[in-house]
Write a protein that holds these residues in place. Structure first.
Motif, PDB file in Angstrom:
ATOM      1  N   PRO A 126       0.811  -1.233   0.000  1.00  0.00           N
ATOM      2  CA  PRO A 126       0.000   0.000   0.000  1.00  0.00           C
ATOM      3  C   PRO A 126       0.839   1.276   0.000  1.00  0.00           C
ATOM      4  O   PRO A 126       0.524   2.232  -0.709  1.00  0.00           O
ATOM      5  CB  PRO A 126      -0.828  -0.106   1.284  1.00  0.00           C
ATOM      6  CG  PRO A 126      -0.852  -1.553   1.609  1.00  0.00           C
ATOM      7  CD  PRO A 126       0.466  -2.100   1.125  1.00  0.00           C
ATOM      8  N   THR A 127       1.916   1.293   0.780  1.00  0.00           N
ATOM      9  CA  THR A 127       2.746   2.503   0.829  1.00  0.00           C
ATOM     10  C   THR A 127       3.599   2.630  -0.426  1.00  0.00           C
ATOM     11  O   THR A 127       3.874   3.744  -0.869  1.00  0.00           O
ATOM     12  CB  THR A 127       3.621   2.543   2.098  1.00  0.00           C
ATOM     13  OG1 THR A 127       4.330   1.321   2.220  1.00  0.00           O
ATOM     14  CG2 THR A 127       2.778   2.782   3.331  1.00  0.00           C
ATOM     15  N   ILE A 128       3.988   1.522  -1.018  1.00  0.00           N
ATOM     16  CA  ILE A 128       4.721   1.558  -2.295  1.00  0.00           C
ATOM     17  C   ILE A 128       3.834   2.160  -3.375  1.00  0.00           C
ATOM     18  O   ILE A 128       4.254   3.044  -4.132  1.00  0.00           O
ATOM     19  CB  ILE A 128       5.207   0.143  -2.707  1.00  0.00           C
ATOM     20  CG1 ILE A 128       6.440  -0.256  -1.907  1.00  0.00           C
ATOM     21  CG2 ILE A 128       5.485   0.038  -4.202  1.00  0.00           C
ATOM     22  CD1 ILE A 128       7.717   0.463  -2.296  1.00  0.00           C
ATOM     23  N   ILE A 129       2.594   1.694  -3.454  1.00  0.00           N
ATOM     24  CA  ILE A 129       1.665   2.203  -4.474  1.00  0.00           C
ATOM     25  C   ILE A 129       1.432   3.695  -4.282  1.00  0.00           C
ATOM     26  O   ILE A 129       1.491   4.471  -5.243  1.00  0.00           O
ATOM     27  CB  ILE A 129       0.338   1.408  -4.434  1.00  0.00           C
ATOM     28  CG1 ILE A 129       0.571  -0.020  -4.934  1.00  0.00           C
ATOM     29  CG2 ILE A 129      -0.743   2.104  -5.268  1.00  0.00           C
ATOM     30  CD1 ILE A 129      -0.590  -0.976  -4.690  1.00  0.00           C
ATOM     31  N   SER A 130       1.197   4.107  -3.056  1.00  0.00           N
ATOM     32  CA  SER A 130       0.960   5.523  -2.763  1.00  0.00           C
ATOM     33  C   SER A 130       2.170   6.376  -3.145  1.00  0.00           C
ATOM     34  O   SER A 130       2.034   7.412  -3.802  1.00  0.00           O
ATOM     35  CB  SER A 130       0.641   5.677  -1.280  1.00  0.00           C
ATOM     36  OG  SER A 130       0.562   7.022  -0.932  1.00  0.00           O
ATOM     37  N   SER A 131       3.350   5.954  -2.740  1.00  0.00           N
ATOM     38  CA  SER A 131       4.572   6.689  -3.057  1.00  0.00           C
ATOM     39  C   SER A 131       4.820   6.719  -4.563  1.00  0.00           C
ATOM     40  O   SER A 131       5.182   7.753  -5.130  1.00  0.00           O
ATOM     41  CB  SER A 131       5.765   6.052  -2.338  1.00  0.00           C
ATOM     42  OG  SER A 131       6.952   6.709  -2.688  1.00  0.00           O
ATOM     43  N   ALA A 145      15.352   5.810  -7.118  1.00  0.00           N
ATOM     44  CA  ALA A 145      16.306   6.438  -6.192  1.00  0.00           C
ATOM     45  C   ALA A 145      15.573   7.251  -5.118  1.00  0.00           C
ATOM     46  O   ALA A 145      15.904   7.167  -3.937  1.00  0.00           O
ATOM     47  CB  ALA A 145      17.281   7.328  -6.955  1.00  0.00           C
ATOM     48  N   ILE A 146      14.573   8.013  -5.525  1.00  0.00           N
ATOM     49  CA  ILE A 146      13.805   8.829  -4.569  1.00  0.00           C
ATOM     50  C   ILE A 146      13.067   7.932  -3.587  1.00  0.00           C
ATOM     51  O   ILE A 146      13.084   8.157  -2.371  1.00  0.00           O
ATOM     52  CB  ILE A 146      12.822   9.753  -5.324  1.00  0.00           C
ATOM     53  CG1 ILE A 146      13.596  10.827  -6.099  1.00  0.00           C
ATOM     54  CG2 ILE A 146      11.817  10.384  -4.361  1.00  0.00           C
ATOM     55  CD1 ILE A 146      12.755  11.585  -7.112  1.00  0.00           C
ATOM     56  N   MET A 147      12.421   6.897  -4.104  1.00  0.00           N
ATOM     57  CA  MET A 147      11.657   5.994  -3.240  1.00  0.00           C
ATOM     58  C   MET A 147      12.582   5.185  -2.333  1.00  0.00           C
ATOM     59  O   MET A 147      12.240   4.915  -1.180  1.00  0.00           O
ATOM     60  CB  MET A 147      10.762   5.083  -4.079  1.00  0.00           C
ATOM     61  CG  MET A 147       9.588   5.833  -4.700  1.00  0.00           C
ATOM     62  SD  MET A 147       8.544   4.785  -5.758  1.00  0.00           S
ATOM     63  CE  MET A 147       7.872   3.633  -4.537  1.00  0.00           C
ATOM     64  N   ALA A 148      13.748   4.808  -2.825  1.00  0.00           N
ATOM     65  CA  ALA A 148      14.711   4.068  -1.997  1.00  0.00           C
ATOM     66  C   ALA A 148      15.098   4.894  -0.782  1.00  0.00           C
ATOM     67  O   ALA A 148      15.153   4.390   0.343  1.00  0.00           O
ATOM     68  CB  ALA A 148      15.943   3.691  -2.810  1.00  0.00           C
ATOM     69  N   GLU A 149      15.325   6.175  -0.993  1.00  0.00           N
ATOM     70  CA  GLU A 149      15.677   7.057   0.124  1.00  0.00           C
ATOM     71  C   GLU A 149      14.499   7.183   1.086  1.00  0.00           C
ATOM     72  O   GLU A 149      14.661   7.122   2.313  1.00  0.00           O
ATOM     73  CB  GLU A 149      16.091   8.429  -0.399  1.00  0.00           C
ATOM     74  CG  GLU A 149      16.633   9.317   0.691  1.00  0.00           C
ATOM     75  CD  GLU A 149      17.243  10.594   0.132  1.00  0.00           C
ATOM     76  OE1 GLU A 149      17.100  11.627   0.813  1.00  0.00           O
ATOM     77  OE2 GLU A 149      17.843  10.559  -0.954  1.00  0.00           O
ATOM     78  N   GLU A 150      13.307   7.338   0.549  1.00  0.00           N
ATOM     79  CA  GLU A 150      12.100   7.480   1.371  1.00  0.00           C
ATOM     80  C   GLU A 150      11.867   6.244   2.253  1.00  0.00           C
ATOM     81  O   GLU A 150      11.509   6.360   3.422  1.00  0.00           O
ATOM     82  CB  GLU A 150      10.904   7.682   0.437  1.00  0.00           C
ATOM     83  CG  GLU A 150       9.572   7.842   1.098  1.00  0.00           C
ATOM     84  CD  GLU A 150       8.453   7.999   0.068  1.00  0.00           C
ATOM     85  OE1 GLU A 150       7.310   7.720   0.429  1.00  0.00           O
ATOM     86  OE2 GLU A 150       8.717   8.396  -1.099  1.00  0.00           O
ATOM     87  N   ALA A 157      17.113  -2.820  -4.271  1.00  0.00           N
ATOM     88  CA  ALA A 157      15.899  -3.415  -3.706  1.00  0.00           C
ATOM     89  C   ALA A 157      14.657  -2.696  -4.225  1.00  0.00           C
ATOM     90  O   ALA A 157      13.661  -3.343  -4.582  1.00  0.00           O
ATOM     91  CB  ALA A 157      15.939  -3.388  -2.181  1.00  0.00           C
ATOM     92  N   MET A 158      14.706  -1.382  -4.289  1.00  0.00           N
ATOM     93  CA  MET A 158      13.549  -0.615  -4.765  1.00  0.00           C
ATOM     94  C   MET A 158      13.310  -0.863  -6.254  1.00  0.00           C
ATOM     95  O   MET A 158      12.143  -0.989  -6.673  1.00  0.00           O
ATOM     96  CB  MET A 158      13.734   0.877  -4.486  1.00  0.00           C
ATOM     97  CG  MET A 158      12.508   1.707  -4.824  1.00  0.00           C
ATOM     98  SD  MET A 158      10.982   1.182  -3.971  1.00  0.00           S
ATOM     99  CE  MET A 158      11.329   1.715  -2.303  1.00  0.00           C
ATOM    100  N   ARG A 159      14.367  -0.960  -7.030  1.00  0.00           N
ATOM    101  CA  ARG A 159      14.191  -1.253  -8.457  1.00  0.00           C
ATOM    102  C   ARG A 159      13.453  -2.569  -8.649  1.00  0.00           C
ATOM    103  O   ARG A 159      12.553  -2.665  -9.487  1.00  0.00           O
ATOM    104  CB  ARG A 159      15.539  -1.313  -9.170  1.00  0.00           C
ATOM    105  CG  ARG A 159      16.155   0.038  -9.424  1.00  0.00           C
ATOM    106  CD  ARG A 159      17.577  -0.113  -9.957  1.00  0.00           C
ATOM    107  NE  ARG A 159      18.142   1.153 -10.235  1.00  0.00           N
ATOM    108  CZ  ARG A 159      18.330   1.645 -11.461  1.00  0.00           C
ATOM    109  NH1 ARG A 159      18.020   0.930 -12.507  1.00  0.00           N
ATOM    110  NH2 ARG A 159      18.850   2.833 -11.622  1.00  0.00           N
ATOM    111  N   ILE A 160      13.815  -3.560  -7.878  1.00  0.00           N
ATOM    112  CA  ILE A 160      13.142  -4.849  -7.974  1.00  0.00           C
ATOM    113  C   ILE A 160      11.678  -4.694  -7.548  1.00  0.00           C
ATOM    114  O   ILE A 160      10.770  -5.181  -8.222  1.00  0.00           O
ATOM    115  CB  ILE A 160      13.855  -5.913  -7.097  1.00  0.00           C
ATOM    116  CG1 ILE A 160      15.211  -6.242  -7.701  1.00  0.00           C
ATOM    117  CG2 ILE A 160      12.988  -7.176  -6.948  1.00  0.00           C
ATOM    118  CD1 ILE A 160      16.129  -7.030  -6.786  1.00  0.00           C
TER     119      ILE A 160
END
Length: 165
Positions: A126-131, A145-150, A157-160
């Protein structure tokens, strides 16, 4: 609801839910709330973490994470070891040691399960979709990159997680 999530008890889900509602997920605190002792340690080369029996912790298990690895890797390692506890505690025996590639003496299907659950714990859907929507809804290296930092995870890991790799 994922296959891994369906395998854990209601009591464990009740402990986990408040943690996965916040970003970044406080993974070490979650582990402690699950009764797992978490220790930073100097581990053998190429060992990221381990989970082993411990008479000192409420759950009967202790997680050790390699203090010499990047913070984001340590967070994933803790989540991975939590996943072993939640999904495979009957198979832990004297302990499980995970290499930098998150491989252990357990079979590959169990390692894949632990990796999926670790990703779900650190980067809840849910938070991944929202972000993802907040950042434009397109899987790009910049968004990863932005989401990985968040989420306080590695870019890899975020790319996957968002389908770039």
């Amino acid at each position: 609801m994922t296959r891994e999530w369906r395998k854990i008890s209601k009591a464990e889900k009740d402990i986990i839910r408040p943690f996965i509602a916040e970003v970044p997920v406080r993974i070490a605190t979650m582990a402690r709330e699950l009764g797992l002792e978490v220790k930073s340690a100097t581990l053998r080369p190429r060992i990221s973490g381990q989970i082993q029996p411990s008479s000192d912790s409420p759950s009967g298990f202790r997680i050790r994470v390699n203090r010499h690895e990047a913070k984001t890797r340590q967070r994933f390692t803790i989540a991975h070891e939590i996943a072993h506890y939640l999904l495979h505690r009957d198979f832990i025996g004297d302990g499980i040691e995970d290499t930098i590639l998150y491989r252990s003496t357990l079979s590959d299907p169990r390692e894949a399960e632990a990796n999926r659950m670790a990703a779900q714990l650190l980067m809840p859907e849910p938070t991944i979709i929202s972000s993802f929507r907040r950042h434009g809804g397109r899987a790009t290296p910049n968004v990863a990159a932005i989401m990985a930092e968040e989420f306080d995870v590695s870019e890899a890991a975020m790319r996957i997680r968002i389908g770039l790799s």
